[in-house]
Design a protein around this motif. Structure first.
Motif, PDB file in Angstrom:
ATOM      1  N   PRO A 111      45.573  36.844  44.148  1.00 26.21           N
ATOM      2  CA  PRO A 111      46.173  37.678  45.197  1.00 26.21           C
ATOM      3  C   PRO A 111      46.384  39.134  44.804  1.00 26.21           C
ATOM      4  O   PRO A 111      46.430  40.012  45.666  1.00 26.21           O
ATOM      5  CB  PRO A 111      47.515  36.978  45.465  1.00 26.21           C
ATOM      6  CG  PRO A 111      47.796  36.167  44.246  1.00 26.21           C
ATOM      7  CD  PRO A 111      46.470  35.752  43.730  1.00 26.21           C
ATOM      8  N   VAL A 112      46.524  39.421  43.514  1.00 21.27           N
ATOM      9  CA  VAL A 112      46.756  40.798  43.070  1.00 21.27           C
ATOM     10  C   VAL A 112      45.478  41.432  42.534  1.00 21.27           C
ATOM     11  O   VAL A 112      45.107  42.543  42.916  1.00 21.27           O
ATOM     12  CB  VAL A 112      47.859  40.842  41.992  1.00 21.27           C
ATOM     13  CG1 VAL A 112      48.115  42.281  41.559  1.00 21.27           C
ATOM     14  CG2 VAL A 112      49.140  40.204  42.503  1.00 21.27           C
ATOM     15  N   ALA A 113      44.790  40.734  41.645  1.00 23.99           N
ATOM     16  CA  ALA A 113      43.591  41.287  41.016  1.00 23.99           C
ATOM     17  C   ALA A 113      42.359  41.177  41.907  1.00 23.99           C
ATOM     18  O   ALA A 113      41.343  41.833  41.653  1.00 23.99           O
ATOM     19  CB  ALA A 113      43.316  40.575  39.690  1.00 23.99           C
ATOM     20  N   GLY A 114      42.428  40.359  42.964  1.00 24.98           N
ATOM     21  CA  GLY A 114      41.256  40.039  43.768  1.00 24.98           C
ATOM     22  C   GLY A 114      40.430  41.199  44.278  1.00 24.98           C
ATOM     23  O   GLY A 114      39.206  41.216  44.102  1.00 24.98           O
ATOM     24  N   PRO A 115      41.033  42.201  44.940  1.00 25.03           N
ATOM     25  CA  PRO A 115      40.205  43.298  45.482  1.00 25.03           C
ATOM     26  C   PRO A 115      39.373  44.025  44.431  1.00 25.03           C
ATOM     27  O   PRO A 115      38.171  44.244  44.623  1.00 25.03           O
ATOM     28  CB  PRO A 115      41.248  44.216  46.117  1.00 25.03           C
ATOM     29  CG  PRO A 115      42.374  43.320  46.462  1.00 25.03           C
ATOM     30  CD  PRO A 115      42.435  42.304  45.353  1.00 25.03           C
ATOM     31  N   LEU A 116      40.001  44.401  43.302  1.00 27.55           N
ATOM     32  CA  LEU A 116      39.245  45.093  42.256  1.00 27.55           C
ATOM     33  C   LEU A 116      38.265  44.149  41.588  1.00 27.55           C
ATOM     34  O   LEU A 116      37.113  44.529  41.313  1.00 27.55           O
ATOM     35  CB  LEU A 116      40.196  45.681  41.210  1.00 27.55           C
ATOM     36  CG  LEU A 116      39.535  46.408  40.027  1.00 27.55           C
ATOM     37  CD1 LEU A 116      38.603  47.510  40.507  1.00 27.55           C
ATOM     38  CD2 LEU A 116      40.593  46.978  39.080  1.00 27.55           C
ATOM     39  N   ALA A 117      38.666  42.912  41.332  1.00 29.11           N
ATOM     40  CA  ALA A 117      37.769  41.945  40.706  1.00 29.11           C
ATOM     41  C   ALA A 117      36.539  41.706  41.573  1.00 29.11           C
ATOM     42  O   ALA A 117      35.414  41.604  41.067  1.00 29.11           O
ATOM     43  CB  ALA A 117      38.501  40.629  40.454  1.00 29.11           C
ATOM     44  N   THR A 118      36.730  41.636  42.884  1.00 26.72           N
ATOM     45  CA  THR A 118      35.602  41.434  43.802  1.00 26.72           C
ATOM     46  C   THR A 118      34.652  42.622  43.750  1.00 26.72           C
ATOM     47  O   THR A 118      33.419  42.451  43.708  1.00 26.72           O
ATOM     48  CB  THR A 118      36.111  41.230  45.232  1.00 26.72           C
ATOM     49  OG1 THR A 118      36.944  40.061  45.274  1.00 26.72           O
ATOM     50  CG2 THR A 118      34.960  41.062  46.218  1.00 26.72           C
ATOM     51  N   ALA A 119      35.199  43.839  43.741  1.00 23.49           N
ATOM     52  CA  ALA A 119      34.359  45.038  43.685  1.00 23.49           C
ATOM     53  C   ALA A 119      33.558  45.098  42.389  1.00 23.49           C
ATOM     54  O   ALA A 119      32.398  45.536  42.378  1.00 23.49           O
ATOM     55  CB  ALA A 119      35.227  46.285  43.832  1.00 23.49           C
ATOM     56  N   LEU A 120      34.162  44.641  41.285  1.00 23.25           N
ATOM     57  CA  LEU A 120      33.447  44.611  40.016  1.00 23.25           C
ATOM     58  C   LEU A 120      32.401  43.502  40.004  1.00 23.25           C
ATOM     59  O   LEU A 120      31.287  43.690  39.500  1.00 23.25           O
ATOM     60  CB  LEU A 120      34.437  44.391  38.869  1.00 23.25           C
ATOM     61  CG  LEU A 120      35.423  45.535  38.593  1.00 23.25           C
ATOM     62  CD1 LEU A 120      36.508  45.090  37.628  1.00 23.25           C
ATOM     63  CD2 LEU A 120      34.696  46.752  38.035  1.00 23.25           C
ATOM     64  N   ALA A 121      32.737  42.347  40.555  1.00 26.94           N
ATOM     65  CA  ALA A 121      31.827  41.204  40.519  1.00 26.94           C
ATOM     66  C   ALA A 121      30.604  41.413  41.400  1.00 26.94           C
ATOM     67  O   ALA A 121      29.494  40.985  41.051  1.00 26.94           O
ATOM     68  CB  ALA A 121      32.567  39.933  40.932  1.00 26.94           C
ATOM     69  N   ASP A 122      30.778  42.065  42.559  1.00 26.14           N
ATOM     70  CA  ASP A 122      29.630  42.226  43.467  1.00 26.14           C
ATOM     71  C   ASP A 122      28.888  43.541  43.266  1.00 26.14           C
ATOM     72  O   ASP A 122      27.918  43.826  43.973  1.00 26.14           O
ATOM     73  CB  ASP A 122      30.067  42.061  44.928  1.00 26.14           C
ATOM     74  CG  ASP A 122      31.002  43.177  45.416  1.00 26.14           C
ATOM     75  OD1 ASP A 122      31.097  44.225  44.756  1.00 26.14           O
ATOM     76  OD2 ASP A 122      31.642  42.981  46.471  1.00 26.14           O
TER      77      ASP A 122
END
Length: 469
Positions: free
Chosen positions: A376-387
């Motif tokens: 819930p907290v790291a998701g937005p940045l983690a998604t941008a890095l992963a994709d």
């Protein structure tokens, strides 16, 4: 520098230029670093090259006395944000070995032919030759520090065949692989006493000029993330260790604050040891450790510029060779600075993969971004890095990465600037969002560290607002 200035550097054996250029002697067929202690050759017999690969491509072999392949990397690649600088950082990270020239070109956004043309025009060697020179150095390291069979070393260093490996070693070192191993003091009796899987690979990480190790290790100790990093020992004799996620498997790297060589004339390297799941990751692990410790910097240029400022001069004089710390994993750093210390510890505990062989307190790997997309907290940045929306690899464009970071919900301008400064190794960033003093350019990142290290009150204030600074 023109050629006459370069020759003056060679004649005076000026170590400031080791790695910045190489010289070769036509009458001997050997190329050297500028500080080579051998007799200075006559000017008419000397040729200059911007890279070791260019000297090798012109038929010269490496000097056995000064070992020009072991010099620090050129500080120019840290400063430059153009295609050549980005390409050199990616080649150092092993991209050509893993993905070939098409993979390198694709990451740069150019055709393979354009990349070949630009590198050859400026560096005297194309991406294949540059990667080949790097493989040769990796192979020499493995030959002289491990007891691995020669065949295994050939493929671990990135060569496509044993024949290619043998031919390259003969051309560059004028020795067979077995002969190169036999003549080395570190590759003989000492290396045979312990298998590399248990002892790791011992390395000396070269640097130029002064190195303010205490300040660097103080920072590493302050930032150490439980289960992923640790600093042990007393100041002046500490060891930093951490787990590391690498392309072919996890590893553990360690580096000593002080070099335990009593008869050495002056500091010039840090002792390190690297444990790998797959030896093909050696080059990548070394380069990431070098970026973390800023070992390819040019402290002469930095200290000269910043020391001319009346405000910074006392700080520079107190800590010559102060480096701007980077990171061993830019994506990890981005998540850590975004979430802060407590948030990073939570990610490690909840998502970090356990290591197969714990080492001291090192028991986990920092989670990969793909494992955090539902957090819930790291998701937005983690998604941008992963994709791939945000790219922070060794060859990422710094301005493009900062712009992309600012589109991620919750990422502030200060956080994006810190990621650019440390995650991407930009030497000219003012993390407070201001321009800094124009007289400090292109070394504003170093000025920031002088201010933080030299002023405890300022450092405490900065750490309270951003624990990863």
């Amino acid at each position: 520098m023109d050629e006459e200035t370069r020759y003056e550097a060679v004649a005076s054996r000026d170590a400031r230029f080791d790695g910045a250029f190489f010289f070769a002697v036509e009458t001997t067929g050997i190329y050297c670093r500028p500080s080579c202690p051998a007799v200075t050759p006559k000017r008419r017999n000397v040729r200059f090259y911007p890279t070791a690969a260019a000297a090798q491509g012109n038929g010269f072999r490496a000097c056995r006395r000064c070992r020009p392949d072991a010099v620090p990397g050129s500080a120019e690649w840290n400063v430059r944000a153009d295609v050549v600088g980005r390409a050199m950082r990616m080649i150092g990270d092993g991209v050509v070995d893993r993905e070939g020239v098409p993979g390198l070109a694709g990451r740069l956004g150019y055709s393979a032919r354009q990349v070949q043309r630009q590198l050859t025009a400026e560096l005297g060697a194309g991406p294949v030759a540059l990667a080949r020179a790097q493989r040769a150095h990796t192979a020499r390291t493995l030959l002289q520090t491990t007891v691995l069979p020669v065949t295994e070393i050939a493929f671990a260093a990135g060569f496509a065949s044993v024949r290619q490996f043998n031919d390259t070693i003969r051309q560059i070192y004028a020795r067979t692989p077995s002969g190169l191993r036999a003549e080395s003091a570190t590759g003989g009796a000492r290396a045979t006493r312990a298998a590399p899987a248990l002892a790791g690979i011992p390395l000396r990480l070269a640097y130029r000029g002064a190195y303010a190790a205490r300040a660097m290790f103080d920072l590493l100790a302050d930032e150490a993330l439980t289960s992923v990093e640790e600093v042990i020992g007393r100041p002046g004799a500490r060891t930093y260790r951490r787990t590391l996620r690498l392309p072919h498997g996890p590893g553990v790297v360690s580096v000593d604050e002080a070099r335990p060589v009593a008869d050495a004339p002056r500091p010039g390297w840090l002792e390190a040891r690297i444990h790998l799941t797959d030896l093909r990751d050696l080059t990548t692990a070394v380069q990431r450790l070098r970026r973390l410790l800023d070992l390819d910097a040019d402290p002469y240029a930095v200290d000269e510029r910043l020391g001319a400022d009346p405000f910074l001069a006392p700080l520079v004089a107190a800590r010559p060779g102060l480096r701007a710390p980077g990171t061993a994993d830019p994506e990890e750093y981005a998540l850590r600075v975004h979430l802060g210390g407590a948030g990073a510890r939570r990610l490690v505990e909840a998502y970090g993969d356990p290591v197969e062989r714990p080492c001291g307190t090192l028991t986990r790997l920092f989670p990969a971004p793909a494992a955090l997309v539902d957090d819930p907290v790291a998701g937005p940045l983690a998604t941008a890095l992963a994709d791939g929306t945000v790219r922070l690899d060794a060859g990422a464009g710094r301005e493009e990465a900062e712009r992309a970071l600012l589109t991620v919900p919750g990422v502030s301008a200060r956080t994006a600037a810190l990621i650019r400064m440390r995650g991407l190794g930009d030497p000219d960033v003012a993390p407070d969002g201001g321009s800094g003093d124009a007289a400090w350019r292109p070394w504003r990142s170093y000025a920031v560290w002088h201010l933080l290290v030299g002023s405890p009150a300022l450092r405490d204030q900065a750490v309270s607002s951003s624990p990863q600074l």
